[in-house]
Write an enzyme that holds these catalytic residues in place. Structure first.
Site, short mmCIF file in Angstrom:
data_model
loop_
_atom_site.label_atom_id
_atom_site.label_comp_id
_atom_site.label_asym_id
_atom_site.label_seq_id
_atom_site.Cartn_x
_atom_site.Cartn_y
_atom_site.Cartn_z
N CYS A 195 3.03 -4.89 6.71
CA CYS A 195 2.72 -4.60 5.31
C CYS A 195 3.92 -4.00 4.59
O CYS A 195 4.90 -3.61 5.21
CB CYS A 195 1.54 -3.63 5.22
SG CYS A 195 -0.03 -4.38 5.67
N HIS A 223 0.82 -1.21 0.00
CA HIS A 223 0.00 0.00 0.00
C HIS A 223 0.84 1.26 0.00
O HIS A 223 2.05 1.22 0.25
CB HIS A 223 -0.97 -0.01 1.19
CG HIS A 223 -0.32 -0.01 2.53
ND1 HIS A 223 0.16 1.13 3.13
CD2 HIS A 223 -0.10 -1.02 3.40
CE1 HIS A 223 0.65 0.83 4.32
NE2 HIS A 223 0.51 -0.48 4.51
#
Length: 111
Positions: free
Chosen positions: A86, A70
């Site tokens: 992440c 992301h």
């Protein structure tokens, strides 16, 4: 085209390949010591433009639940071990990558 993504946690680099041909390299941020980025083989299962959570311009969910590639609202974090596991990218980079790779793209994450 046989697109796939190689993520080096140690080098903090995400590389996009077409078969064995390197197309692009991006700097990334990865998980902290207590919340490391998981290694293994995954696929991109979904994409969400402008997610409501603080994930920058775009979220690409991985087949490992709760993990993804992301954007970030903190570009100074790129190159560091700061996430909850992440893979963070500059917003422009994640938008570019998402425009190239479809869902079902393979993602290989390693040390």
């Amino acid at each position: 085209m046989t697109l796939w993504i190689d993520v080096s946690v140690r080098k903090r680099k995400l590389k996009l390949y077409n078969a064995s041909v390197l197309l692009k390299t991006y700097p990334i941020a990865v998980g902290k010591i207590l919340t490391p980025t998981p290694t293994g083989n995954y696929i991109i299962i979904n994409k969400e433009l402008n997610p409501e959570r603080p994930f920058g311009a775009l979220w690409m969910g991985l087949s490992k639940p709760h993990y993804g590639i992301h954007g970030t609202n903190d570009p100074s974090s790129i190159g560091k071990e700061v996430s909850h596991g992440c893979i963070r990218m500059h917003n422009a980079d994640v938008l570019e990558l998402s425009s190239i790779v479809p869902t079902s793209t393979n993602v290989f994450i390693h040390k």
